[in-house]
Design a protein around this motif. Structure first.
Motif, PDB file in Angstrom:
ATOM      1  N   TRP A  99      44.938  30.007  28.625  1.00 55.92           N
ATOM      2  CA  TRP A  99      45.243  28.810  29.013  1.00 55.92           C
ATOM      3  C   TRP A  99      45.772  27.761  27.921  1.00 55.92           C
ATOM      4  CZ3 TRP A  99      47.382  25.734  32.570  1.00 55.92           C
ATOM      5  CH2 TRP A  99      47.369  24.200  32.691  1.00 55.92           C
ATOM      6  N   TYR A 104      36.135  29.029  21.837  1.00 57.09           N
ATOM      7  CA  TYR A 104      34.966  28.062  22.435  1.00 57.09           C
ATOM      8  C   TYR A 104      33.854  28.696  21.812  1.00 57.09           C
ATOM      9  CZ  TYR A 104      38.308  25.931  25.688  1.00 57.09           C
ATOM     10  OH  TYR A 104      39.145  24.930  26.476  1.00 57.09           O
ATOM     11  N   GLU A 112      38.433  32.801  23.845  1.00 58.67           N
ATOM     12  CA  GLU A 112      38.764  31.721  24.852  1.00 58.67           C
ATOM     13  C   GLU A 112      37.685  31.803  25.941  1.00 58.67           C
ATOM     14  OE1 GLU A 112      42.886  30.807  25.556  1.00 58.67           O
ATOM     15  OE2 GLU A 112      42.538  28.892  26.742  1.00 58.67           O
ATOM     16  N   ARG A 117      31.242  29.814  27.332  1.00 57.38           N
ATOM     17  CA  ARG A 117      31.677  28.690  28.303  1.00 57.38           C
ATOM     18  C   ARG A 117      31.117  28.998  29.537  1.00 57.38           C
ATOM     19  NH1 ARG A 117      37.965  28.519  28.803  1.00 57.38           N
ATOM     20  NH2 ARG A 117      37.681  26.634  29.524  1.00 57.38           N
ATOM     21  N   GLY A 120      32.658  28.877  35.351  1.00 59.86           N
ATOM     22  CA  GLY A 120      33.540  28.015  36.461  1.00 59.86           C
ATOM     23  C   GLY A 120      34.652  27.406  35.739  1.00 59.86           C
ATOM     24  N   ASP A 121      34.392  27.002  34.275  1.00 54.28           N
ATOM     25  CA  ASP A 121      35.599  26.526  33.469  1.00 54.28           C
ATOM     26  C   ASP A 121      36.578  27.808  33.222  1.00 54.28           C
ATOM     27  OD1 ASP A 121      34.187  24.503  33.381  1.00 54.28           O
ATOM     28  OD2 ASP A 121      33.831  24.436  31.209  1.00 54.28           O
ATOM     29  N   ILE A 122      36.142  28.860  33.005  1.00 55.94           N
ATOM     30  CA  ILE A 122      36.832  30.162  32.763  1.00 55.94           C
ATOM     31  C   ILE A 122      37.580  30.167  34.366  1.00 55.94           C
ATOM     32  CG2 ILE A 122      36.851  32.446  32.791  1.00 55.94           C
ATOM     33  CD1 ILE A 122      34.668  32.278  30.390  1.00 55.94           C
ATOM     34  N   GLN A 123      37.003  30.462  35.197  1.00 57.95           N
ATOM     35  CA  GLN A 123      37.741  30.587  36.437  1.00 57.95           C
ATOM     36  C   GLN A 123      38.830  29.277  36.537  1.00 57.95           C
ATOM     37  OE1 GLN A 123      34.418  30.346  38.873  1.00 57.95           O
ATOM     38  NE2 GLN A 123      34.271  32.642  38.868  1.00 57.95           N
ATOM     39  N   ASN A 124      38.738  28.070  36.360  1.00 57.26           N
ATOM     40  CA  ASN A 124      39.573  27.206  36.612  1.00 57.26           C
ATOM     41  C   ASN A 124      40.832  27.354  35.585  1.00 57.26           C
ATOM     42  OD1 ASN A 124      38.697  25.368  38.257  1.00 57.26           O
ATOM     43  ND2 ASN A 124      37.445  24.241  36.893  1.00 57.26           N
ATOM     44  N   ASP A 125      40.526  27.816  34.160  1.00 55.29           N
ATOM     45  CA  ASP A 125      41.638  27.864  33.458  1.00 55.29           C
ATOM     46  C   ASP A 125      42.707  28.976  33.817  1.00 55.29           C
ATOM     47  OD1 ASP A 125      40.655  25.925  31.939  1.00 55.29           O
ATOM     48  OD2 ASP A 125      40.493  27.235  30.173  1.00 55.29           O
ATOM     49  N   LYS A 128      44.500  27.896  36.891  1.00 52.90           N
ATOM     50  CA  LYS A 128      45.439  26.793  36.559  1.00 52.90           C
ATOM     51  C   LYS A 128      46.610  27.465  35.721  1.00 52.90           C
ATOM     52  CE  LYS A 128      42.642  24.169  34.218  1.00 52.90           C
ATOM     53  NZ  LYS A 128      42.270  22.941  33.276  1.00 52.90           N
ATOM     54  N   THR A 156      35.186  37.172  33.420  1.00 52.79           N
ATOM     55  CA  THR A 156      36.620  36.736  33.423  1.00 52.79           C
ATOM     56  C   THR A 156      37.278  37.888  34.262  1.00 52.79           C
ATOM     57  OG1 THR A 156      36.122  35.716  31.162  1.00 52.79           O
ATOM     58  CG2 THR A 156      38.356  36.417  31.765  1.00 52.79           C
TER      59      THR A 156
END
Ligand SMILES: [Zn+2]
Length: 267
Positions: A99, A104, A112, A117, A120-125, A128, A156
């Motif tokens: 993304w 990180y 990345e 991380r 949830g942040d990974i799923q979001n990226d 998106k 992931t």
């Protein structure tokens, strides 16, 4: 940069061309119909090196998978890249890279999509990224993922499956293994981010990577156009010329590999 290309002036040295030819010939002895796979990372920004790389693949009509960084790709930039997509058509497989292409991890290898991380942040990226690339690339977007630095977590890969991705591309032998629903399309050969101790050792290692890749059945070759210098372009052209001229070598993309089925785990 890449020490192996030092001293290339206006052409690839004959000795290198010959060793490449020998490596391909030996690979063909062991595998009747080996396939090749070219993957270019860090795509999204138009520029001289990008143009030069794309023109070579178009000239030799060799397929190429392009890993696009979603946040680097704006509609305006796509206007500059799209003519290549139009000219290449199915020759090019435009798919998703990281993304933001950010590391990180505070220790260990760069990632990345690593353990440093929240999931949830990974799923979001990932979501998106898929949304953005689908919106900008439209029908050109292919549901495959290349994680930056060729590594990511099991979570992931589970998220990729949930989002409808069909395959992932990392270095050959990567762990953890992908879930069954995600096809692995590995790269073996690193053309532009090498850290060899000397050019001689570098060439030896590079030709070994070709041999191992061909033996696996699908030899994956990784490109980083932003790191390419004149010598790297000369060698790429020598490689494309030999591969295109060898009728027994078929060059695949993630899409063609996935479409054929039965490739749950390409080593
Ligand atoms: Zn990258």
């Amino acid at each position: 940069m890449n020490a192996i290309y030092d001293g290339f002036n206006d052409r690839t040295p004959d000795a290198i061309v010959q060793r490449l030819g020998q490596t391909l010939a030996q690979g063909l002895e062991k595998q009747n119909k080996p396939r090749f796979l070219f993957r270019a990372d860090d795509i999204g920004v138009p520029g001289h090196n990008f143009t030069r790389m794309m023109e070579l693949f178009l000239e030799y009509q060799v397929p190429l998978c392009l890993a696009v960084v979603p946040t680097w790709l704006t509609r305006q930039r796509w206007e500059a890249l799209a003519p290549f997509a139009d000219k290449g058509g199915d020759l090019f497989c435009w798919h998703q890279h990281g993304w933001r292409h950010m590391n990180y991890e505070v220790q260990g290898k760069k990632q990345e999509f690593g353990p440093g991380r929240p999931v949830g942040d990974i799923q979001n990226d990932l979501a998106k990224g898929k949304q953005r690339l689908s919106a900008v690339l439209n029908h050109r977007f292919a549901p495959f993922f290349t994680p930056p630095w060729n590594r990511c977590t099991r979570e992931t890969m589970a998220a990729l499956v949930n989002l409808g991705f069909e395959g992932i591309s990392r270095s050959a032998g990567s762990h953890p293994l992908p879930p069954d629903q995600l096809k692995e399309m590995s790269v073996h050969v690193d053309l532009h981010t090498r850290k060899d101790r000397s050019p001689d050792l570098g060439w030896q290692a590079l030709f070994n990577e070709f041999a191992q890749g061909m033996e696996s059945g699908v030899c994956g070759i990784m490109l980083h156009h932003m790191r390419m210098d004149q010598g790297a372009f000369l060698f790429l052209e020598s490689l494309l010329r030999q591969v295109a001229g060898q009728t027994r070598i078929e060059v695949a993309t993630f899409s063609t590999l996935a479409g054929k089925g039965g490739f749950n785990a390409i080593p």
